[in-house]
Write a protein that holds these residues in place. Structure first.
Motif, PDB file in Angstrom:
ATOM      1  N   GLN A  95     -15.378   4.313  -3.988  1.00 53.55           N
ATOM      2  CA  GLN A  95     -14.036   4.663  -4.347  1.00 53.55           C
ATOM      3  C   GLN A  95     -12.793   3.980  -3.959  1.00 53.55           C
ATOM      4  O   GLN A  95     -11.909   3.758  -4.619  1.00 53.55           O
ATOM      5  CB  GLN A  95     -13.593   6.220  -4.222  1.00 53.55           C
ATOM      6  N   ILE A  96     -12.818   3.645  -2.575  1.00 54.78           N
ATOM      7  CA  ILE A  96     -11.635   3.008  -2.025  1.00 54.78           C
ATOM      8  C   ILE A  96     -11.755   1.466  -2.558  1.00 54.78           C
ATOM      9  O   ILE A  96     -10.561   1.020  -3.077  1.00 54.78           O
ATOM     10  CB  ILE A  96     -11.778   2.750  -0.413  1.00 54.78           C
ATOM     11  N   THR A  97     -12.759   0.764  -2.592  1.00 56.23           N
ATOM     12  CA  THR A  97     -12.792  -0.520  -3.569  1.00 56.23           C
ATOM     13  C   THR A  97     -12.349  -0.424  -4.649  1.00 56.23           C
ATOM     14  O   THR A  97     -11.421  -1.407  -5.268  1.00 56.23           O
ATOM     15  CB  THR A  97     -14.259  -0.987  -3.494  1.00 56.23           C
ATOM     16  N   ILE A 112      -4.344   2.160   4.790  1.00 55.76           N
ATOM     17  CA  ILE A 112      -5.689   2.792   5.151  1.00 55.76           C
ATOM     18  C   ILE A 112      -5.838   3.290   6.486  1.00 55.76           C
ATOM     19  O   ILE A 112      -5.440   2.425   7.306  1.00 55.76           O
ATOM     20  CB  ILE A 112      -6.860   1.760   4.918  1.00 55.76           C
ATOM     21  N   GLU A 154     -12.435   6.471   7.531  1.00 56.85           N
ATOM     22  CA  GLU A 154     -11.255   5.734   6.912  1.00 56.85           C
ATOM     23  C   GLU A 154     -10.805   6.636   5.522  1.00 56.85           C
ATOM     24  O   GLU A 154     -11.708   7.033   4.898  1.00 56.85           O
ATOM     25  CB  GLU A 154     -11.525   4.271   6.620  1.00 56.85           C
ATOM     26  N   CYS A 155      -9.572   6.256   5.289  1.00 59.03           N
ATOM     27  CA  CYS A 155      -9.104   6.925   4.047  1.00 59.03           C
ATOM     28  C   CYS A 155      -8.026   6.189   3.603  1.00 59.03           C
ATOM     29  O   CYS A 155      -7.306   5.711   4.358  1.00 59.03           O
ATOM     30  CB  CYS A 155      -8.974   8.429   4.030  1.00 59.03           C
ATOM     31  N   LEU A 156      -7.970   6.124   2.369  1.00 62.87           N
ATOM     32  CA  LEU A 156      -6.841   5.458   1.380  1.00 62.87           C
ATOM     33  C   LEU A 156      -5.692   6.496   1.055  1.00 62.87           C
ATOM     34  O   LEU A 156      -5.908   7.241   0.350  1.00 62.87           O
ATOM     35  CB  LEU A 156      -7.131   4.712   0.236  1.00 62.87           C
ATOM     36  N   ASN A 162     -10.335   1.756  -5.906  1.00 68.16           N
ATOM     37  CA  ASN A 162      -8.683   2.132  -6.149  1.00 68.16           C
ATOM     38  C   ASN A 162      -7.981   0.784  -5.828  1.00 68.16           C
ATOM     39  O   ASN A 162      -6.911   0.510  -6.403  1.00 68.16           O
ATOM     40  CB  ASN A 162      -8.254   3.327  -5.187  1.00 68.16           C
TER      41      ASN A 162
END
Length: 391
Positions: free
Chosen positions: A105-107, A268, A159-161, A109
């Motif tokens: 998902q992070i990739t 991030i 980690e979170c965006l 977004n």
């Protein structure tokens, strides 16, 4: 070798449901989902895609008004998407619902965000005519809470965006010990990936090339009278842009004279590491006009120059710059704690992103997502090498 706030909306988001005394949850009425005639390519199943197509959905933040066709990725059969034979992990997808591995998902977004801010811009023609280049870089440092001026903390373990428009700051300098750890890690990688190292040959590693430079940056506020030299779409960013002249420290020769300003940022947070990340898209444009009045205006501001001792580590598509920057005021370096800055940034080659993003949009084989994933993975490896947060 060698900018943070919890908005009322953020707080309210934590209170999305209430419980009755009997323990039942009172659900709020949900808005009706938006109907799409067909799902975005990235959301389609492998059965629908057949050729392994994936496409960029709508990004976080403001997209361009005319998005055009969605980009896609074609992968050759029996490979992992990088042209190499599929690994046992790739083959394990037959045990996954739908038969394919979901996009991280992070990739996804970040790839969406870069696509709409770099590849699919409405003003691409203007930027080219004005000689404007776009820069994609990930800086390592700390996301800062503007209410406390301390590191931004969230109740997350990994980690979170953050949403693009969340009000946070960023400190792009790190502790010397973390800078040293990254220097040691990068130098070890230079040694290991040397073409004469049998282990590097066996693992088919690409050489990490090192270079060293010493330069001085003199930055100046951009006067409103010069805004008209920018493309109309970038005038909005001119107030925070700078004119930067870079000199070679040894020869005092001018290396570059550019106007630079940031267009967009993503942050991030990484509680497992001492280092968070800010991914920025900036514009750079050569300046060939008269700078005498701009230079004279700075003399009254006391704005410091930056003396940069930089080690660069280059791979295809990426470059890591590790810098020790010292403030210089009236020609004299300032060596106290406020005068030094220990910085690391990773640049992703914009030309590669544009080329592969265009190929993705046209449905041709490409490595667009892999390039974005590589930027994120390079950050993660450096963040791990720096170690856990201190204290």
């Amino acid at each position: 070798m060698g900018d943070v706030m919890n908005s009322p909306r953020d707080n309210a988001a934590r209170k999305t449901s209430k419980s009755q005394p009997n323990g039942d949850v009172v659900a709020k009425s949900k808005p009706r989902p938006k109907y799409y005639p067909t799902p975005p390519i990235w959301a389609q199943s492998a059965r629908t895609q057949r050729a392994g197509l994936t496409t960029l959905a709508r990004p976080a933040g403001n997209a361009q008004a005319q998005l055009g066709p969605s980009p896609s990725i074609k992968q050759e059969p029996q490979t992992n998407g990088n042209g190499h034979p599929a690994s046992s992990a790739d083959k394990f997808t037959k045990y996954i619902l739908g038969g394919s591995k979901p996009q991280q998902q992070i990739t996804k977004n970040v790839a969406d965000w870069i696509f709409y801010n770099v590849v699919n811009r409405d003003d691409a023609g203007d930027l080219m005519r004005y000689g404007v280049e776009l820069e994609i870089e990930a800086k390592l440092g700390e996301v800062i809470d503007v209410n406390t001026n301390l590191r931004y903390e969230l109740p997350t373990a990994t980690e979170c965006l953050l949403r693009e428009k969340v009000r946070v700051g960023f400190k792009s300098s790190m502790e010397p010990i973390h800078h040293r750890r990254l220097n040691d890690y990068l130098n070890e990688q230079v040694k290991f990936t040397h073409p004469m190292n049998p282990a590097a040959q066996k693992e088919n590693r690409v050489e990490l090339k090192h270079s060293h430079s010493k330069q001085v940056d003199k930055s100046y506020d951009l006067p409103p009278t010069t805004y008209n030299i920018l493309p109309p779409s970038l005038v909005h960013y001119a107030r925070h842009a700078k004119l930067r002249i870079t000199y070679d420290k040894a020869t005092n020769a001018v290396v570059a004279t550019i106007i630079k300003g940031r267009i967009a940022d993503l942050h991030i947070c990484n509680p497992q590491s001492a280092l968070d990340c800010r991914i920025s898209i900036s514009f750079e444009m050569k300046y060939e006009g008269d700078i005498s009045q701009i230079v004279a205006a700075k003399a009254n501001t006391g704005q410091p120059d930056r003396d940069k001792d930089r080690h660069s580590y280059a791979l295809p598509h990426y470059q890591v710059d590790q810098t020790v920057a010292t403030k210089v005021i009236n020609g004299q370096p300032v060596h106290d704690i406020e005068g030094g800055s220990f910085e690391v940034e990773i640049e992703l080659l914009t030309a590669a992103i544009k080329e592969n993003g265009t190929r993705a949009k046209e449905g041709q084989p490409n490595i667009y997502v892999e390039l974005v994933e590589g930027l994120l993975d390079n950050y993660r490896l450096l963040a791990r090498a720096a170690g856990a947060p201190m204290g």
